[in-house]
Design a protein around this motif. Structure first.
Motif, PDB file in Angstrom:
ATOM      1  N   ILE A 423     -14.159 -32.313 -14.058  1.00 20.78           N
ATOM      2  CA  ILE A 423     -14.834 -32.034 -15.332  1.00 20.78           C
ATOM      3  C   ILE A 423     -14.673 -30.552 -15.650  1.00 20.78           C
ATOM      4  O   ILE A 423     -14.896 -29.677 -14.812  1.00 20.78           O
ATOM      5  CB  ILE A 423     -16.317 -32.420 -15.250  1.00 20.78           C
ATOM      6  CG1 ILE A 423     -16.438 -33.946 -15.032  1.00 20.78           C
ATOM      7  CG2 ILE A 423     -17.062 -31.998 -16.500  1.00 20.78           C
ATOM      8  CD1 ILE A 423     -17.864 -34.404 -14.873  1.00 20.78           C
ATOM      9  N   VAL A 424     -14.261 -30.277 -16.882  1.00 18.64           N
ATOM     10  CA  VAL A 424     -14.051 -28.897 -17.320  1.00 18.64           C
ATOM     11  C   VAL A 424     -15.372 -28.328 -17.826  1.00 18.64           C
ATOM     12  O   VAL A 424     -15.985 -28.880 -18.757  1.00 18.64           O
ATOM     13  CB  VAL A 424     -12.972 -28.839 -18.421  1.00 18.64           C
ATOM     14  CG1 VAL A 424     -12.777 -27.397 -18.880  1.00 18.64           C
ATOM     15  CG2 VAL A 424     -11.668 -29.416 -17.909  1.00 18.64           C
ATOM     16  N   LYS A 425     -15.826 -27.222 -17.218  1.00 14.45           N
ATOM     17  CA  LYS A 425     -17.063 -26.569 -17.631  1.00 14.45           C
ATOM     18  C   LYS A 425     -16.809 -25.241 -18.335  1.00 14.45           C
ATOM     19  O   LYS A 425     -17.698 -24.716 -19.013  1.00 14.45           O
ATOM     20  CB  LYS A 425     -17.955 -26.324 -16.407  1.00 14.45           C
ATOM     21  CG  LYS A 425     -18.343 -27.606 -15.670  1.00 14.45           C
ATOM     22  CD  LYS A 425     -19.185 -27.304 -14.444  1.00 14.45           C
ATOM     23  CE  LYS A 425     -19.549 -28.582 -13.701  1.00 14.45           C
ATOM     24  NZ  LYS A 425     -20.359 -28.311 -12.491  1.00 14.45           N
ATOM     25  N   ASN A 426     -15.624 -24.689 -18.178  1.00 11.72           N
ATOM     26  CA  ASN A 426     -15.306 -23.403 -18.771  1.00 11.72           C
ATOM     27  C   ASN A 426     -13.934 -23.508 -19.422  1.00 11.72           C
ATOM     28  O   ASN A 426     -12.967 -23.946 -18.795  1.00 11.72           O
ATOM     29  CB  ASN A 426     -15.297 -22.304 -17.692  1.00 11.72           C
ATOM     30  CG  ASN A 426     -15.186 -20.908 -18.285  1.00 11.72           C
ATOM     31  OD1 ASN A 426     -14.794 -20.737 -19.443  1.00 11.72           O
ATOM     32  ND2 ASN A 426     -15.522 -19.910 -17.495  1.00 11.72           N
ATOM     33  N   ALA A 427     -13.835 -23.103 -20.680  1.00 13.64           N
ATOM     34  CA  ALA A 427     -12.562 -23.191 -21.393  1.00 13.64           C
ATOM     35  C   ALA A 427     -11.496 -22.327 -20.747  1.00 13.64           C
ATOM     36  O   ALA A 427     -10.299 -22.629 -20.829  1.00 13.64           O
ATOM     37  CB  ALA A 427     -12.754 -22.786 -22.860  1.00 13.64           C
ATOM     38  N   LEU A 428     -11.922 -21.240 -20.073  1.00 16.65           N
ATOM     39  CA  LEU A 428     -10.938 -20.354 -19.461  1.00 16.65           C
ATOM     40  C   LEU A 428     -10.302 -20.960 -18.221  1.00 16.65           C
ATOM     41  O   LEU A 428      -9.347 -20.397 -17.676  1.00 16.65           O
ATOM     42  CB  LEU A 428     -11.600 -19.011 -19.107  1.00 16.65           C
ATOM     43  CG  LEU A 428     -12.140 -18.209 -20.310  1.00 16.65           C
ATOM     44  CD1 LEU A 428     -12.743 -16.908 -19.841  1.00 16.65           C
ATOM     45  CD2 LEU A 428     -11.026 -17.956 -21.328  1.00 16.65           C
ATOM     46  N   ASP A 429     -10.849 -22.098 -17.743  1.00 14.85           N
ATOM     47  CA  ASP A 429     -10.232 -22.780 -16.601  1.00 14.85           C
ATOM     48  C   ASP A 429      -9.009 -23.579 -17.008  1.00 14.85           C
ATOM     49  O   ASP A 429      -8.302 -24.105 -16.151  1.00 14.85           O
ATOM     50  CB  ASP A 429     -11.252 -23.711 -15.928  1.00 14.85           C
ATOM     51  CG  ASP A 429     -12.375 -22.929 -15.274  1.00 14.85           C
ATOM     52  OD1 ASP A 429     -12.165 -21.747 -14.959  1.00 14.85           O
ATOM     53  OD2 ASP A 429     -13.461 -23.517 -15.081  1.00 14.85           O
ATOM     54  N   LEU A 430      -8.756 -23.705 -18.311  1.00 10.13           N
ATOM     55  CA  LEU A 430      -7.626 -24.489 -18.807  1.00 10.13           C
ATOM     56  C   LEU A 430      -6.454 -23.576 -19.127  1.00 10.13           C
ATOM     57  O   LEU A 430      -6.622 -22.387 -19.412  1.00 10.13           O
ATOM     58  CB  LEU A 430      -8.029 -25.271 -20.063  1.00 10.13           C
ATOM     59  CG  LEU A 430      -9.131 -26.319 -19.876  1.00 10.13           C
ATOM     60  CD1 LEU A 430      -9.526 -26.912 -21.215  1.00 10.13           C
ATOM     61  CD2 LEU A 430      -8.647 -27.416 -18.934  1.00 10.13           C
ATOM     62  N   ASN A 431      -5.266 -24.151 -19.092  1.00 10.53           N
ATOM     63  CA  ASN A 431      -4.037 -23.445 -19.445  1.00 10.53           C
ATOM     64  C   ASN A 431      -3.468 -24.023 -20.729  1.00 10.53           C
ATOM     65  O   ASN A 431      -3.674 -25.211 -21.047  1.00 10.53           O
ATOM     66  CB  ASN A 431      -2.991 -23.584 -18.324  1.00 10.53           C
ATOM     67  CG  ASN A 431      -3.481 -22.979 -17.033  1.00 10.53           C
ATOM     68  OD1 ASN A 431      -4.087 -21.896 -17.033  1.00 10.53           O
ATOM     69  ND2 ASN A 431      -3.233 -23.675 -15.930  1.00 10.53           N
ATOM     70  N   VAL A 432      -2.748 -23.199 -21.453  1.00 11.87           N
ATOM     71  CA  VAL A 432      -2.098 -23.657 -22.676  1.00 11.87           C
ATOM     72  C   VAL A 432      -1.062 -24.726 -22.323  1.00 11.87           C
ATOM     73  O   VAL A 432      -0.366 -24.619 -21.313  1.00 11.87           O
ATOM     74  CB  VAL A 432      -1.444 -22.471 -23.410  1.00 11.87           C
ATOM     75  CG1 VAL A 432      -0.683 -22.956 -24.643  1.00 11.87           C
ATOM     76  CG2 VAL A 432      -2.509 -21.447 -23.813  1.00 11.87           C
ATOM     77  N   ASP A 433      -0.970 -25.770 -23.152  1.00  9.19           N
ATOM     78  CA  ASP A 433      -0.087 -26.930 -22.980  1.00  9.19           C
ATOM     79  C   ASP A 433      -0.550 -27.857 -21.867  1.00  9.19           C
ATOM     80  O   ASP A 433       0.131 -28.826 -21.547  1.00  9.19           O
ATOM     81  CB  ASP A 433       1.363 -26.512 -22.685  1.00  9.19           C
ATOM     82  CG  ASP A 433       2.001 -25.832 -23.877  1.00  9.19           C
ATOM     83  OD1 ASP A 433       1.584 -26.139 -25.013  1.00  9.19           O
ATOM     84  OD2 ASP A 433       2.906 -25.004 -23.680  1.00  9.19           O
ATOM     85  N   THR A 450      -3.943 -25.994 -26.907  1.00 13.45           N
ATOM     86  CA  THR A 450      -3.115 -25.041 -27.655  1.00 13.45           C
ATOM     87  C   THR A 450      -3.639 -23.615 -27.582  1.00 13.45           C
ATOM     88  O   THR A 450      -2.890 -22.658 -27.760  1.00 13.45           O
ATOM     89  CB  THR A 450      -3.019 -25.479 -29.125  1.00 13.45           C
ATOM     90  OG1 THR A 450      -4.345 -25.514 -29.682  1.00 13.45           O
ATOM     91  CG2 THR A 450      -2.387 -26.860 -29.226  1.00 13.45           C
ATOM     92  N   ARG A 451      -4.968 -23.461 -27.296  1.00 15.56           N
ATOM     93  CA  ARG A 451      -5.550 -22.121 -27.188  1.00 15.56           C
ATOM     94  C   ARG A 451      -6.876 -22.223 -26.452  1.00 15.56           C
ATOM     95  O   ARG A 451      -7.577 -23.211 -26.548  1.00 15.56           O
ATOM     96  CB  ARG A 451      -5.764 -21.539 -28.596  1.00 15.56           C
ATOM     97  CG  ARG A 451      -6.159 -20.055 -28.593  1.00 15.56           C
ATOM     98  CD  ARG A 451      -6.415 -19.566 -30.002  1.00 15.56           C
ATOM     99  NE  ARG A 451      -7.614 -20.189 -30.561  1.00 15.56           N
ATOM    100  CZ  ARG A 451      -8.061 -20.018 -31.812  1.00 15.56           C
ATOM    101  NH1 ARG A 451      -7.372 -19.229 -32.646  1.00 15.56           N
ATOM    102  NH2 ARG A 451      -9.145 -20.588 -32.237  1.00 15.56           N
ATOM    103  N   THR A 452      -7.226 -21.172 -25.708  1.00 14.87           N
ATOM    104  CA  THR A 452      -8.515 -21.104 -25.021  1.00 14.87           C
ATOM    105  C   THR A 452      -9.195 -19.790 -25.391  1.00 14.87           C
ATOM    106  O   THR A 452      -8.551 -18.720 -25.403  1.00 14.87           O
ATOM    107  CB  THR A 452      -8.313 -21.185 -23.502  1.00 14.87           C
ATOM    108  OG1 THR A 452      -7.494 -20.092 -23.075  1.00 14.87           O
ATOM    109  CG2 THR A 452      -7.653 -22.484 -23.090  1.00 14.87           C
ATOM    110  N   ASP A 453     -10.501 -19.854 -25.706  1.00 12.65           N
ATOM    111  CA  ASP A 453     -11.302 -18.661 -26.071  1.00 12.65           C
ATOM    112  C   ASP A 453     -12.586 -18.694 -25.283  1.00 12.65           C
ATOM    113  O   ASP A 453     -13.159 -19.767 -25.000  1.00 12.65           O
ATOM    114  CB  ASP A 453     -11.604 -18.649 -27.568  1.00 12.65           C
ATOM    115  CG  ASP A 453     -10.321 -18.500 -28.397  1.00 12.65           C
ATOM    116  OD1 ASP A 453      -9.433 -17.733 -27.956  1.00 12.65           O
ATOM    117  OD2 ASP A 453     -10.212 -19.153 -29.453  1.00 12.65           O
ATOM    118  N   ALA A 454     -13.102 -17.528 -24.966  1.00 11.21           N
ATOM    119  CA  ALA A 454     -14.393 -17.400 -24.292  1.00 11.21           C
ATOM    120  C   ALA A 454     -15.486 -17.142 -25.326  1.00 11.21           C
ATOM    121  O   ALA A 454     -15.262 -16.425 -26.322  1.00 11.21           O
ATOM    122  CB  ALA A 454     -14.355 -16.271 -23.274  1.00 11.21           C
TER     123      ALA A 454
END
Length: 456
Positions: A423-433, A450-454
């Motif tokens: 489960i993803v809890k933080n957007a910064l844990d994801l990578n583009v694509d 496509t994009r991740t923002d804090a």
């Protein structure tokens, strides 16, 4: 003028001579020819040559003024080592026979050699028979040629046209295969010894997967070094599989018989030593498509199993409701028999009371009133306990409803799963694509980041 006595004597003599059928006559003539005519060598030119589907050879042998029919049966023809050419001059070892159905005189050919080369051909046949007896020409001894060699060795002359043919074919069909040349003369008295040295060098260096022993066409004398016994034994003893491509399609040498594979020409040897780049790419593409189909089927089966397992999962509220239904069914099933037993017991007690004396009846009534009072108190206590437990159950049910993630999803929220299922809890844990899986209150969806923002 014949006299009567002479005519009678002539008629009597004719009556005593046997009368032969045509078949019997031809049979006797054939026996006379076979018994009276020894096997001989006949020189002549081949014409009307036919190779039958059975493997037999039918042709004519002629010279400037005569012609005779000839037949060579398959067993003899297979040991010749070459196919006679129409117009070519050869020497034939024959047995004179008669073809009885037509009465035609013909010869059965037992051996054939090129005219003027009898000694060389005899030496060829003797060596071939010797190697056959030793098992070096046995097809069972031959090794398989590697399907995908990485390095191919070529044993031939630097000046040979066969080398140019081999390099041209390899560059066109298999540019990914490395070619190593082991140079050696392919004609002359010292050629056989140097060819053996080249083969031994290739074996000692152990750097190739298959060897091509090649030379272009030529006369029997030009190709004679490939009929050398020492070279034949070197080819047979080579630890590396050998493809022999010597001369033209009609040329046969001892090296062809002892090699692991015989190619009709040097160009054919280069084509037979490995698959082309296009063939390998087609196989790789086919294998990739097959693997993709198999992986897709596995994913589909896994998704079906996941859907079935998810359908069997129940939320805590559903489990509580299920237990309530089971309890209700149990009460409905067991309560009527218990009520009937209680009613029967009461009736028996009432009958017993009515039979008691008045004094005992009064004491029993006083005790019954006391017991009734105790029962009322017990029932009131049980009711209060049940109410407390019902309130606790209601509170717990409300808590479960509040904590049920699907209830949250029903209010418009979603759960985001990473590619590994976490489960993803933080957007910064994801990578583009990166591919993510989104779970809603009703259904699921897949998306690419496509994009991740804090959040600030």
């Amino acid at each position: 003028m014949n006299f009567p006595d002479q005519e009678a004597a002539g008629r009597g003599q004719a009556a005593e001579d046997p009368v032969l059928s045509v078949s019997a006559l031809n049979r006797q003539v054939a026996r006379l020819l076979e018994a009276g005519m020894p096997r001989v060598w006949v020189a002549g030119e081949v014409s009307n040559f036919t190779r039958a589907a059975s493997g037999h050879w039918y042709f004519s042998i002629k010279d400037e003024s005569a012609v005779v029919r000839a037949v060579m049966f398959r067993g003899r023809a297979q040991s010749v080592g070459f196919v006679p050419e129409v117009g070519g001059r050869y020497e034939f070892r024959v047995q004179v026979t008669l073809y009885e159905p037509r009465g035609d005189y013909q010869v059965q050919v037992e051996a054939v050699r090129r005219a003027g080369r009898g000694d060389l051909h005899e030496a060829f046949l003797r060596l071939k028979d010797q190697l056959t007896r030793e098992g070096l020409i046995d097809p069972q001894r031959r090794r398989a040629i590697p399907a995908m060699p990485r390095v191919v060795g070529v044993v031939t002359s630097l000046a040979a046209a066969a080398l140019r043919d081999v390099l041209s074919v390899m560059a066109r069909r298999a540019p990914h295969v490395r070619v190593i040349l082991y140079p050696s003369p392919v004609q002359g008295r010292e050629a056989a010894a140097q060819l053996c040295a080249a083969l031994e060098q290739a074996a000692a260096r152990a750097e190739v997967d298959v060897l091509l022993l090649v030379r272009g066409g030529g006369s029997l004398e030009d190709l004679w070094c490939f009929n050398d016994e020492r070279l034949a034994r070197c080819v047979a003893a080579s630890p590396v599989p050998v493809i022999s491509g010597v001369g033209h399609e009609t040329d046969f040498t001892i090296a062809d018989f002892v090699a692991d594979l015989r190619a009709p020409t040097p160009t054919a040897a280069a084509e037979l030593c490995c698959d082309s780049r296009e063939q390998m790419l087609d196989r790789v593409q086919g294998a990739g498509q097959q693997l993709a189909r198999a992986q897709r089927r596995r994913l589909e089966h896994a998704a079906l199993r996941l859907d079935r397992a998810a359908a069997q999962l129940l939320s805590p509220a559903q489990r509580v409701q299920l237990h309530r239904q089971r309890l209700r069914h149990a009460i409905e099933r067991f309560l009527p028999p218990v009520q009937q037993r209680l009613l029967a017991g009461r009736q028996r007690v009432q009958h017993s009371i009515e039979r008691l004396p008045p004094l005992a009846r009064q004491q029993l009534q006083r005790r019954a009133l006391a017991l009734q009072t105790v029962g009322q108190r017990l029932q009131a206590g049980m009711g209060r306990t049940l109410e407390r437990r019902q309130r606790r159950l209601a509170v717990a049910d409300g808590t479960l409803q509040a904590l049920d993630p699907r209830a949250v999803l029903g209010r418009g929220y979603a759960i985001v799963h990473a590619a590994n299922g976490s489960i993803v809890k933080n957007a910064l844990d994801l990578n583009v694509d990166e591919r993510i899986d989104i779970e809603f209150g009703q259904g699921r969806a897949q998306a690419n980041v496509t994009r991740t923002d804090a959040l600030l």
